[in-house]
Each structure stands twice: as structure tokens, then as C-alpha cells.
Design a protein around this motif. Structure first.
Motif, short mmCIF file in Angstrom:
data_model
loop_
_atom_site.label_atom_id
_atom_site.label_comp_id
_atom_site.label_asym_id
_atom_site.label_seq_id
_atom_site.Cartn_x
_atom_site.Cartn_y
_atom_site.Cartn_z
N ASP A 187 0.83 -1.21 0.00
CA ASP A 187 0.00 0.00 0.00
C ASP A 187 0.87 1.26 0.00
O ASP A 187 0.51 2.27 -0.63
CB ASP A 187 -0.93 0.01 1.22
CG ASP A 187 -2.00 -1.07 1.15
OD1 ASP A 187 -2.28 -1.55 0.04
OD2 ASP A 187 -2.54 -1.43 2.21
N LEU A 188 1.99 1.20 0.70
CA LEU A 188 2.90 2.35 0.71
C LEU A 188 3.49 2.62 -0.67
O LEU A 188 3.59 3.78 -1.10
CB LEU A 188 4.03 2.12 1.72
CG LEU A 188 3.72 2.47 3.18
CD1 LEU A 188 4.77 1.88 4.10
CD2 LEU A 188 3.67 3.99 3.35
N ASP A 189 3.87 1.56 -1.37
CA ASP A 189 4.40 1.74 -2.73
C ASP A 189 3.34 2.39 -3.62
O ASP A 189 3.66 3.29 -4.42
CB ASP A 189 4.81 0.38 -3.31
CG ASP A 189 6.03 -0.21 -2.61
OD1 ASP A 189 6.78 0.58 -2.00
OD2 ASP A 189 6.23 -1.43 -2.68
N GLN A 190 2.11 1.95 -3.49
CA GLN A 190 1.03 2.53 -4.29
C GLN A 190 0.80 3.99 -3.90
O GLN A 190 0.56 4.85 -4.76
CB GLN A 190 -0.26 1.73 -4.12
CG GLN A 190 -1.41 2.24 -4.99
CD GLN A 190 -2.69 1.47 -4.75
OE1 GLN A 190 -2.82 0.74 -3.78
NE2 GLN A 190 -3.64 1.63 -5.65
N ALA A 191 0.89 4.28 -2.60
CA ALA A 191 0.68 5.66 -2.14
C ALA A 191 1.77 6.58 -2.68
O ALA A 191 1.48 7.72 -3.09
CB ALA A 191 0.65 5.70 -0.62
N TRP A 192 3.01 6.12 -2.69
CA TRP A 192 4.09 6.93 -3.27
C TRP A 192 3.80 7.22 -4.74
O TRP A 192 3.99 8.35 -5.21
CB TRP A 192 5.43 6.19 -3.15
CG TRP A 192 6.15 6.41 -1.85
CD1 TRP A 192 6.30 5.52 -0.84
CD2 TRP A 192 6.83 7.59 -1.43
NE1 TRP A 192 7.03 6.07 0.18
CE2 TRP A 192 7.37 7.34 -0.15
CE3 TRP A 192 7.03 8.83 -2.01
CZ2 TRP A 192 8.10 8.29 0.55
CZ3 TRP A 192 7.77 9.78 -1.31
CH2 TRP A 192 8.30 9.50 -0.05
#
Length: 367
Positions: free
Chosen positions: A213-218
Motif C-alpha cells: 500500500d505504501l508503494d502505491q501511495a508513493w
């Protein structure tokens, strides 16, 4: 059942991201229809189908990408028309001509600047070759059609509420801090019930999901930053250099890493509460659950209260505890402290993307 359906509809109506997608769809249709009307009814071009097709390709999620793609689209169309004319004049409309056209078009597509338009070159070239390559008026009409579609697409995307992907990125951040808070609450509940090893493994797997989810948020924050380029809306200024968003993402990364470290430490303890003793287990588990609830509720005051309790608890344990488990106590206390230090700023910034829209289904008044 009606209440469930109503709740889902209200959630959709109040979701600004959903409305953003609906608006983008409407703008795409508007651009294509307007391009068709201009090319067919206003300018009376002989075959105006390229105009709406080009408009569909040009209307993108950001204004900057609309301009950059529009430039590529025009270049690809010009290349396709010239290529089809050259191949048609040389070989005529034959199987060999079509094969040669496709090969050259896809080879030209390997050029970095035109790489994204390889299919456009091939398909446009096929249309030009098969519908008339020996008529100069028709060839110019193709270029006019494409230019109209690109121009209308650019104009519609810039003038009609230009897209700003801030809320999409904000929702991604909000989903991550909710996920961290829910995980901490579940860990506390599991520890109260003497969680088995399977639960600990599941907690670690959930931290990996949060990493995704963090990768997608970035990626969404980068898209939001791109959407602010060449965007005339005043609210776009903040997203041109989203330092605050980057800082929040780094704090969320730290919180996820500390949560995984905490779960691994718990996984190395086969009998948590029996090994620790109630003097440590009861207050620490309680603070873990309260920290998770504070993160889920985006309540910085609650997180700071847990931080204060954790400091007092740590001093008391340091003064009175002589257990051989003290290294484990220290590791768990530090993990929890670092999670709180990362999440309190995130909670204070929430909601970074603004509140929900006040749109709901109308309610029927009672008699």
C-alpha cells in the motif's frame, strides 16, 4: 437490506474520488463528441472519425500528460500519414504493402520519444492506406481530423475542472494509517488471548501488505504532483512540491517497519504473558491497543497520552524490574514508542485531503 444499499450509495455520493472519476469520464465523452461535431458538422470534413478517436486518446488523468501525449499524438499521426502515403505510392494496396507498413510502424515505435505511440502509428497508417492514400485532400483531412481531436481534448481537460489527483493520494495515506491502527488493535487483542504462532505470522504478512500500500501511495503522490503541473487551479500550488506528503509517507514507512519488528519480537516469545509476567504484560498490551485505536481514529491527543504513559511505565520498570526478560521489555517499549512518534504527526495532519462531500440520498420525512 435497503439501509445497506442506502449506506453504500451515500458513501459513493460523499466520496470525492468517485466524483473525480465520474467527471473525468464525462469530460472524455464531451471532448470526443465535440470533436466529432466540429469535424463533421462545422468543417464538413469527408471522413471525420479520427477527430473523436484522437480526443479519446488525448484526455488523460493530468493536464501535463494531456499536453505531452497530445504532442506525441500529433507527431505519430503525421508519421503514420507520411508512411502510408509512401508505402501506398510504392506498392499500392496489397498484402505486401500492409506487412511493410506494420513492420516499419512498429520499428519506428521503438524510438523512445514515439515508443508510447507505436500502436497509434500502425493503426493510423492502416486506416490511411486502406481508405485512400492517393488523394492529397483526403490526407490533409486526416491531419485536420487529428488536430481537431487533440485540440478539443486539450481544451476540455484544461478548462473543465482540470484534474488534481490530491484526494486520491490522500485516501491512500488514510487507508495506510487506518491499517496500521487496526493491526495494532488486533495484536493487542491477540496477546490478551495468548495468540498462537499462526496469528503472529499473519501480523507479519499484514505488514507486508501495508508495504505494498505504501508503494502505491508513493506512486499516487507522484501522480498528484504531476497533476499540479500546468494546472490553473489555485489548490494545485500545494501539490507542486508536496513536502508534507513525503514526510508523512516516510513516517508511515517507519511505523510499518517498527510494527513488523514488534511482531517478529513477539514471534520469538513462545509464552508471552507467562514469560513476561502480569506486571509488564497488562499495562503494555493496554497501551498497544490504545495506540492502535488512536492511530485508527487519527487522534493525536490519544497517541500523546499513550506516549506519556509509556514513559512513566518505562521509568517504573527500570527502577523496580529485575527480570531476565528486561531486554525483551526494552525492545517492545522502544518499538511502541517509535510507532507513536511516527503516527502522532500523521494523525495531526489527518484529513490531509479534505473531508467527505456533504452529499446523501434525501430522507423521507415522517408524518
Amino acid at each position: 437490506m435497503w439501509e445497506t444499499v442506502r449506506e453504500r450509495i451515500d458513501r459513493r455520493l460523499g466520496d470525492p474520488i468517485w466524483w473525480n472519476d465520474v467527471l473525468q469520464l464525462a469530460k472524455t465523452v464531451l471532448a470526443a463528441v465535440a470533436a466529432w461535431v466540429i469535424a463533421s458538422s462545422v468543417l464538413d470534413l469527408p471522413q471525420p472519425f479520427l477527430a473523436p478517436w484522437a480526443a479519446l486518446l488525448v484526455v488523460h488523468a493530468t493536464v501535463y500528460r494531456t499536453f505531452s501525449k497530445g504532442t506525441q499524438q500529433v507527431a505519430a499521426t503525421v508519421v503514420a500519414v507520411l508512411l502510408a502515403t509512401a508505402v501506398g505510392e510504392t506498392l499500392g494496396l496489397t498484402t505486401q504493402a500492409i506487412a511493410l507498413l506494420l513492420v516499419v510502424a512498429l520499428v519506428l515505435g521503438s524510438v523512445p520519444w514515439l515508443g508510447a505511440e507505436a500502436t497509434t502509428i500502425a493503426t493510423t497508417g492502416l486506416v490511411v492506406l486502406t481508405t485512400g492514400f492517393d488523394d492529397d485532400v483526403m490526407l490533409l483531412s486526416r491531419l485536420y481530423d487529428t488536430a481537431i481531436g487533440v485540440g478539443v481534448g486539450l481544451l476540455v481537460n484544461v478548462i473543465v475542472w482540470p484534474p488534481l489527483r490530491r484526494r486520491t493520494a490522500a485516501k491512500a495515506l488514510d487507508r495506510i494509517d487506518d491499517g496500521i491502527g487496526a493491526l495494532l488493535v488486533d495484536m493487542a487483542a491477540g496477546l490478551r488471548d495468548a495468540a498462537p504462532d499462526e496469528d503472529v505470522a499473519a501480523w507479519i504478512d499484514r505488514t507486508r501488505d501495508l508495504d505494498e500500500d505504501l508503494d502505491q501511495a508513493w506512486a499516487l503522490v507522484r501522480q498528484a504532483q504531476e497533476s499540479a503541473r500546468m494546472n490553473p487551479r489555485r489548490s494545485a500550488k500545494q501539490m507542486k512540491d508536496p513536502k508534507q506528503w513525503h514526510g508523512l509517507l516516510r513516517r508511515l514507512e517507519q511505523a510499518v517497519a517498527e510494527t513488523r519488528s514488534l511482531a517478529r519480537t513477539l514471534g520469538s516469545q513462545q509464552a508471552h504473558r507467562k514469560t513476561w509476567g502480569e506486571a509488564f504484560a497488562v499495562p503494555w498490551i493496554s497501551m498497544l491497543g490504545d495506540a492502535g485505536q488512536g492511530a485508527s481514529d487519527a487522534d493525536p491527543a490519544a497517541l500523546l497520552d499513550v506516549r506519556r504513559r509509556l514513559e512513566v511505565f518505562s521509568e517504573e520498570m527500570r527502577a523496580t524490574e529485575r527480570s531476565p526478560e528486561w531486554p525483551i521489555y526494552g525492545a517492545l517499549i522502544i518499538n511502541l514508542r517509535n510507532i507513536i512518534d511516527a503516527m502522532d504527526v500523521v494523525a495531526e495532519a489527518n484529513p490531509i485531503g479534505g473531508n467527505r462531500l456533504p452529499l446523501r440520498l434525501p430522507t423521507r420525512r415522517s408524518a
